[in-house]
Each structure stands twice: as structure tokens, then as C-alpha cells.
Design a protein around this motif. Structure first.
Motif, PDB file in Angstrom:
ATOM      1  N   CYS A 127       0.805  -1.223   0.000  1.00  0.00           N
ATOM      2  CA  CYS A 127       0.000   0.000   0.000  1.00  0.00           C
ATOM      3  C   CYS A 127       0.835   1.269   0.000  1.00  0.00           C
ATOM      4  O   CYS A 127       0.332   2.333  -0.359  1.00  0.00           O
ATOM      5  N   PRO A 169     -17.172 -11.678  11.127  1.00  0.00           N
ATOM      6  CA  PRO A 169     -15.914 -12.208  11.689  1.00  0.00           C
ATOM      7  C   PRO A 169     -15.513 -13.540  11.063  1.00  0.00           C
ATOM      8  O   PRO A 169     -14.323 -13.820  10.933  1.00  0.00           O
ATOM      9  N   SER A 176      -8.226 -14.024   6.592  1.00  0.00           N
ATOM     10  CA  SER A 176      -6.964 -13.925   7.320  1.00  0.00           C
ATOM     11  C   SER A 176      -6.171 -15.215   7.205  1.00  0.00           C
ATOM     12  O   SER A 176      -4.957 -15.198   6.983  1.00  0.00           O
ATOM     13  N   LEU A 177      -6.858 -16.326   7.352  1.00  0.00           N
ATOM     14  CA  LEU A 177      -6.158 -17.608   7.318  1.00  0.00           C
ATOM     15  C   LEU A 177      -5.465 -17.832   5.980  1.00  0.00           C
ATOM     16  O   LEU A 177      -4.266 -18.108   5.933  1.00  0.00           O
ATOM     17  N   HIS A 179      -4.878 -15.635   3.604  1.00  0.00           N
ATOM     18  CA  HIS A 179      -3.951 -14.545   3.305  1.00  0.00           C
ATOM     19  C   HIS A 179      -2.647 -14.720   4.095  1.00  0.00           C
ATOM     20  O   HIS A 179      -1.554 -14.579   3.544  1.00  0.00           O
ATOM     21  N   GLY A 180      -2.785 -15.043   5.358  1.00  0.00           N
ATOM     22  CA  GLY A 180      -1.599 -15.256   6.190  1.00  0.00           C
ATOM     23  C   GLY A 180      -0.768 -16.421   5.685  1.00  0.00           C
ATOM     24  O   GLY A 180       0.456 -16.341   5.610  1.00  0.00           O
ATOM     25  N   LEU A 181      -1.431 -17.493   5.316  1.00  0.00           N
ATOM     26  CA  LEU A 181      -0.716 -18.663   4.809  1.00  0.00           C
ATOM     27  C   LEU A 181       0.041 -18.308   3.530  1.00  0.00           C
ATOM     28  O   LEU A 181       1.206 -18.675   3.351  1.00  0.00           O
ATOM     29  N   LEU A 184       3.070 -16.072   4.492  1.00  0.00           N
ATOM     30  CA  LEU A 184       4.146 -16.832   5.118  1.00  0.00           C
ATOM     31  C   LEU A 184       4.883 -17.650   4.069  1.00  0.00           C
ATOM     32  O   LEU A 184       6.111 -17.724   4.062  1.00  0.00           O
ATOM     33  N   VAL A 212     -13.619 -23.433  11.684  1.00  0.00           N
ATOM     34  CA  VAL A 212     -15.010 -23.834  11.796  1.00  0.00           C
ATOM     35  C   VAL A 212     -15.877 -22.587  11.689  1.00  0.00           C
ATOM     36  O   VAL A 212     -15.953 -21.806  12.634  1.00  0.00           O
TER      37      VAL A 212
ATOM     38  N   TRP B 175      -0.902 -19.520  13.352  1.00  0.00           N
ATOM     39  CA  TRP B 175       0.044 -18.498  12.912  1.00  0.00           C
ATOM     40  C   TRP B 175      -0.508 -17.748  11.697  1.00  0.00           C
ATOM     41  O   TRP B 175      -0.507 -16.524  11.641  1.00  0.00           O
ATOM     42  N   SER B 176      -1.007 -18.515  10.724  1.00  0.00           N
ATOM     43  CA  SER B 176      -1.550 -17.890   9.510  1.00  0.00           C
ATOM     44  C   SER B 176      -2.678 -16.940   9.861  1.00  0.00           C
ATOM     45  O   SER B 176      -2.761 -15.821   9.333  1.00  0.00           O
ATOM     46  N   LEU B 177      -3.553 -17.374  10.744  1.00  0.00           N
ATOM     47  CA  LEU B 177      -4.710 -16.544  11.082  1.00  0.00           C
ATOM     48  C   LEU B 177      -4.283 -15.210  11.678  1.00  0.00           C
ATOM     49  O   LEU B 177      -4.696 -14.148  11.201  1.00  0.00           O
ATOM     50  N   HIS B 179      -1.301 -13.846  11.686  1.00  0.00           N
ATOM     51  CA  HIS B 179      -0.410 -13.130  10.770  1.00  0.00           C
ATOM     52  C   HIS B 179      -1.215 -12.456   9.651  1.00  0.00           C
ATOM     53  O   HIS B 179      -0.992 -11.286   9.329  1.00  0.00           O
ATOM     54  N   GLY B 180      -2.145 -13.201   9.096  1.00  0.00           N
ATOM     55  CA  GLY B 180      -2.978 -12.644   8.034  1.00  0.00           C
ATOM     56  C   GLY B 180      -3.807 -11.475   8.533  1.00  0.00           C
ATOM     57  O   GLY B 180      -3.911 -10.442   7.866  1.00  0.00           O
ATOM     58  N   LEU B 181      -4.366 -11.627   9.710  1.00  0.00           N
ATOM     59  CA  LEU B 181      -5.175 -10.546  10.277  1.00  0.00           C
ATOM     60  C   LEU B 181      -4.319  -9.295  10.497  1.00  0.00           C
ATOM     61  O   LEU B 181      -4.732  -8.172  10.171  1.00  0.00           O
ATOM     62  N   ARG B 183      -1.588  -8.475   8.877  1.00  0.00           N
ATOM     63  CA  ARG B 183      -1.217  -7.917   7.573  1.00  0.00           C
ATOM     64  C   ARG B 183      -2.389  -7.150   6.954  1.00  0.00           C
ATOM     65  O   ARG B 183      -2.230  -6.041   6.458  1.00  0.00           O
ATOM     66  N   LEU B 184      -3.566  -7.743   6.987  1.00  0.00           N
ATOM     67  CA  LEU B 184      -4.733  -7.063   6.425  1.00  0.00           C
ATOM     68  C   LEU B 184      -4.954  -5.739   7.147  1.00  0.00           C
ATOM     69  O   LEU B 184      -5.212  -4.709   6.519  1.00  0.00           O
ATOM     70  N   LEU B 186      -2.673  -3.913   8.817  1.00  0.00           N
ATOM     71  CA  LEU B 186      -1.595  -2.973   8.496  1.00  0.00           C
ATOM     72  C   LEU B 186      -1.723  -2.467   7.067  1.00  0.00           C
ATOM     73  O   LEU B 186      -1.296  -1.347   6.758  1.00  0.00           O
ATOM     74  N   ASP B 187      -2.298  -3.263   6.197  1.00  0.00           N
ATOM     75  CA  ASP B 187      -2.441  -2.841   4.807  1.00  0.00           C
ATOM     76  C   ASP B 187      -3.724  -2.050   4.567  1.00  0.00           C
ATOM     77  O   ASP B 187      -4.090  -1.774   3.422  1.00  0.00           O
ATOM     78  N   VAL B 189      -6.983  -2.651   5.230  1.00  0.00           N
ATOM     79  CA  VAL B 189      -8.264  -3.260   4.866  1.00  0.00           C
ATOM     80  C   VAL B 189      -9.374  -2.854   5.839  1.00  0.00           C
ATOM     81  O   VAL B 189     -10.525  -2.709   5.451  1.00  0.00           O
ATOM     82  N   PHE B 190      -8.993  -2.652   7.086  1.00  0.00           N
ATOM     83  CA  PHE B 190     -10.004  -2.297   8.088  1.00  0.00           C
ATOM     84  C   PHE B 190     -10.020  -0.797   8.382  1.00  0.00           C
ATOM     85  O   PHE B 190     -10.507  -0.358   9.420  1.00  0.00           O
ATOM     86  N   MET B 203     -12.997  -7.566  17.056  1.00  0.00           N
ATOM     87  CA  MET B 203     -13.144  -8.744  16.207  1.00  0.00           C
ATOM     88  C   MET B 203     -12.315  -9.938  16.657  1.00  0.00           C
ATOM     89  O   MET B 203     -12.655 -11.077  16.344  1.00  0.00           O
ATOM     90  N   VAL B 207     -13.182 -13.840  15.844  1.00  0.00           N
ATOM     91  CA  VAL B 207     -12.361 -14.409  14.765  1.00  0.00           C
ATOM     92  C   VAL B 207     -11.608 -15.633  15.270  1.00  0.00           C
ATOM     93  O   VAL B 207     -11.587 -16.679  14.618  1.00  0.00           O
ATOM     94  N   CYS B 210     -13.332 -18.995  15.588  1.00  0.00           N
ATOM     95  CA  CYS B 210     -13.492 -19.832  14.388  1.00  0.00           C
ATOM     96  C   CYS B 210     -12.398 -20.878  14.271  1.00  0.00           C
ATOM     97  O   CYS B 210     -12.469 -21.779  13.430  1.00  0.00           O
TER      98      CYS B 210
END
Lengths: 213, 213
Positions: A127, A169, A176-177, A179-181, A184, A212, B175-177, B179-181, B183-184, B186-187, B189-190, B203, B207, B210
Motif C-alpha cells: 500500500c 468475523p 486472514s487464514l 492470506h496469512g498462509l 508466510l 469452523v 500463525w496464519s490466522l 499473521h494474516g489478520l 497484515r490485512l 496494516l495494509d 483493509v479495516f 473482532m 475471529v 473460528c
DNA sequence: TGTACATCAGTGAACGCGCGTTCACTGATGTAC
DNA sequence: TGTACATCAGTGAACGCGCGTTCACTGATGTAC
């Protein structure tokens, strides 16, 4: 090396039925293509407007007419990236009506896109170097999230509905999942690209099982 | 503006009990601090070695003795970032023994770190501009994932165990969850930083609900 | 259908800038005797 | 304890580079009459 740019330029002319000459034909599209090649080779950090122009076979000042500056060109690349990603998600969506399968299919498509187009994916999220307020950028990026959100909500995607004030959410968790994957993997956590791709292939199922929604 | 660098320089000297003079005292640490300030203001994309040197009150060639080049200095910043992140995760870990609570606590700590230190977090993952093979970088980044993995496995963290050949998919999902959250957020998105922070606060619970690991 | 002219898209030389890096140097430190 | 000297850490001027941007220009296009 120069073959590339010539190819881009000439293919482009042929496609538009224009003779070689002073005017390019569709420099806008050619510059986006050239920029994508640059990004693929040097990454976003190494990107320069001059190189993209050089590669499109055009003088350094030419891009200004179409994009203003580097930010504008990168924004166009990012927008195109989000369109492609959106298409990939929509294609995955068309394969099933089962809610869980829709979600998983989109997750797979998201990761396939990210690993298959790392330079574009990086650009889409950088960005600091793009204009995130640009309308077509916003629209194309929203569409991607809209598609995912619709799958999570178990309803068909409606283009006209913008992001609601509060995002679901569960959709945020899914996004997030994956995107994070993707991040990474692209950042080398799972090893070099080919290894990472194989690892993701094996892991994606079990990882998404943890979600879930 | 120049106050900043003077402050860094003098605080540093005071801390190490050195008089002002030809030699700095602890230029290495001062450069890392100066670089962090630069990164905070200009982002990774705008970083230059010269500016960091200027800011540390030192000639442009001075950093070479300590870091070789910009890559070396950024790697040091990233390493320090991973150490801080690891400490934050370890602190969170110390608060409870309940498995689910450990995982959630680390997730919160991860996001708090990312949103609280965006420049450092960006740098930690900007693999094109750092040397990811550098031993202390690898060690500090592995520690962060090791802590998370231990929480997921429900066992205490053992520093000596390196990443196993195959990572636990549940740990990767966690980690992905987060980390992705991060990143989104910081970029953008929210929304802008302050809005995003509030949104994440609200959230994060739902989140993470899940995630069933 | 033909011509005049405004507009558009691209040229290419030039500019000033900040960058990373090199270089010969010098001041401070610490160690051997 | 005092001195000589090697090593280390920093200076500051200089370099060449690629960059973004400006500028006056020119060739092609398309439209009005």
C-alpha cells in the motif's frame, strides 16, 4: 532481454491491428504488461518507471500521459491483479453450491493465485507504493472480499453490495487464514518456492480443517 | 529533526558512560535505533543507509564497519523485532497454563505487537531487503514460531528444539490466522490505523473462535 | 470528399537529486614489552 | 608504570549511477466545415 519488450510491443500492435509507427496503439496495456515483467524479475522494491518504459520500448516520459507516475502504474498492475484474483475466486465458486466446498475452493484458489503470481500479489498489497483510494482499485479489491464473504454467508455474490459497516468475523477469519498462509509461504517460511508449494499442497486441507465457520 | 539523532547519540553515550569524541561508544546499537526511527517515518520502501547514518550523527561510510550494507542493518532491525515479538509471546505464555488461553493470549500479543510496531513488523517480513539466512535472524524468528507451536501442542517451549521437518498444521493455522489478520490490518483493509485497532479489538475474539485446534 | 486545424501521444536531451560505495586519512584504544 | 605500535572505528570528499521529472518538440489522429 530486449526481445521481451519488442514482443510485448509488437504482439500488442498486432492484436490491435496497428502498424509500427510513432504512436504505440495501446501503450497503457503494454506498460502494464512490461511493469508486470519487471516486477516478476526485480520485485516491487526494485521497480522503476524508467525500466518499465524501456521495456515497453518507449521513452521515459511516455508513461506520464497514461499513469502520471510510478504509483499510478503500480496501482494499475494491482488493480489488474485483484481482477484476476476475483475471477479465480468466481471460477472456484462456480464449481459447487455446497457451502463448505465453496469456502475451501476459494481458499485453494486464493493460494494458487498468490503462489502463481507472487509479484502481482506483492504489488496488490504494497500500500505504500500504490494509491489505495483509486476507484477501480477499491472496486476490484472489494469484489475479491465480497466473493469470499458471500461464500461464508452461504448466499450468491451480489456485486452491488459494498462492504457492510461491520465485516462478518467468520469471513475475516477465512480471509486472514488464507492470506496469512500465502504471505508466510511467499516470505519463505516454508522454504524456497517449489518446496513451499508442495508443502502448502499437503497442508492446506488440514489447515483449513481448523477453521469452523 | 536533528534533535532526534542527537538524542539517540547522546542517550547512547550516557548509557555507556562514554564522553563525546571521535569514537561513538556503541554505534551498532545507535544505528539500529536510528534505522528504526527512519523506518517508522518513511517505511521500508523509503529506507536509506545514508539517512540512518545521518540520523545517528555519523558519516555515511561509518555503518559499513558494523553492518556491511543496508541489508545488514535492516536484518539487525528485523532480528531485534523478532526478539521483541518472541518476548511478547513468552510474556503472554507466562500468564496461564490453560491450553486454549495460551493460544489466545499469544494471538492477542502477536496482533498487539504488529499494530504497535508496524515499521518493525514490516521489516521483519520484507525478505527481499534482509538476509533471511543470517543465523541470529533465523534463530529469533524460529523462537517466535516455536513459542506458538508449543502452546498449540500444549507443552512448555523448549528453545533447543528447532522446527521439526513437518510443522503441525494446527500451529500453522494459528500463525496464519493472526499473521494474516495483522497484515490485512496494516495494509489498511479495516481502515486507518486507529480505526483498524479498534476493529481488531472487537473482532479478535470472534475471529479466533473460528479456530478449532 | 477534401482540407485545416486542434488535440493527443510520444520523443529525446537535459536537469538535479540522493543514493551506495570507495578512498586515503586520522583519532582513539588496547596490548606487548 | 611507561612507552611503542598495531588495530580498530570513524571522517569527509569524491565518484558514478539510475532515478523521476521537465521541456520544447513533432508526428499521427480525428473532427469540423
Amino acid at each position: 532481454m530486449n526481445e521481451d519488450l519488442d514482443t510485448v510491443k509488437k504482439q500488442d500492435r498486432r492484436r490491435h491491428g496497428k502498424p509500427d509507427g510513432y504512436h504505440h496503439g495501446d501503450l497503457r496495456a503494454a506498460l502494464i504488461a512490461a511493469a508486470t515483467l519487471c516486477l516478476r524479475e526485480r520485485g516491487v522494491d526494485g521497480f522503476s518507471l524508467r525500466e518499465a518504459a524501456r521495456r515497453a520500448g518507449v521513452s521515459p516520459a511516455a508513461p506520464q500521459h497514461h499513469f502520471g507516475d510510478a504509483r499510478g502504474l503500480l496501482t494499475a498492475v494491482a488493480t489488474q491483479g485483484f481482477r484476476k484474483l476475483g475471477n479465480a475466486l468466481a471460477d472456484a465458486d462456480a464449481e459447487t453450491v455446497d457451502r463448505t466446498e465453496r469456502i475451501r475452493g476459494q481458499g485453494r484458489a486464493y493460494l494458487r493465485f498468490a503462489l502463481g503470481h507472487p509479484a502481482e500479489f506483492d504489488t496488490m498489497w504494497r500500500c505504500a507504493r500504490i494509491d489505495t483510494a483509486e476507484p477501480s482499485y477499491k472496486e476490484s479489491s472489494r469484489r475479491a472480499f465480497g466473493l469470499l464473504e458471500a461464500a461464508v454467508a452461504g448466499r450468491p455474490y451480489e456485486p452491488q453490495s459494498p462492504l457492510p459497516g461491520e465485516a462478518d468475523p467468520r469471513a475475516v477469519a477465512c480471509w486472514s487464514l488464507v492470506h496469512g498462509l500465502a504471505r508466510l509461504a511467499l516470505d519463505g517460511v516454508f522454504g524456497p518456492p517449489d518446496v513451499a508449494e508442495a508443502a502448502i499442497d499437503g497442508m492446506l486441507g488440514p489447515v483449513m480443517d481448523c477453521l469452523v465457520v
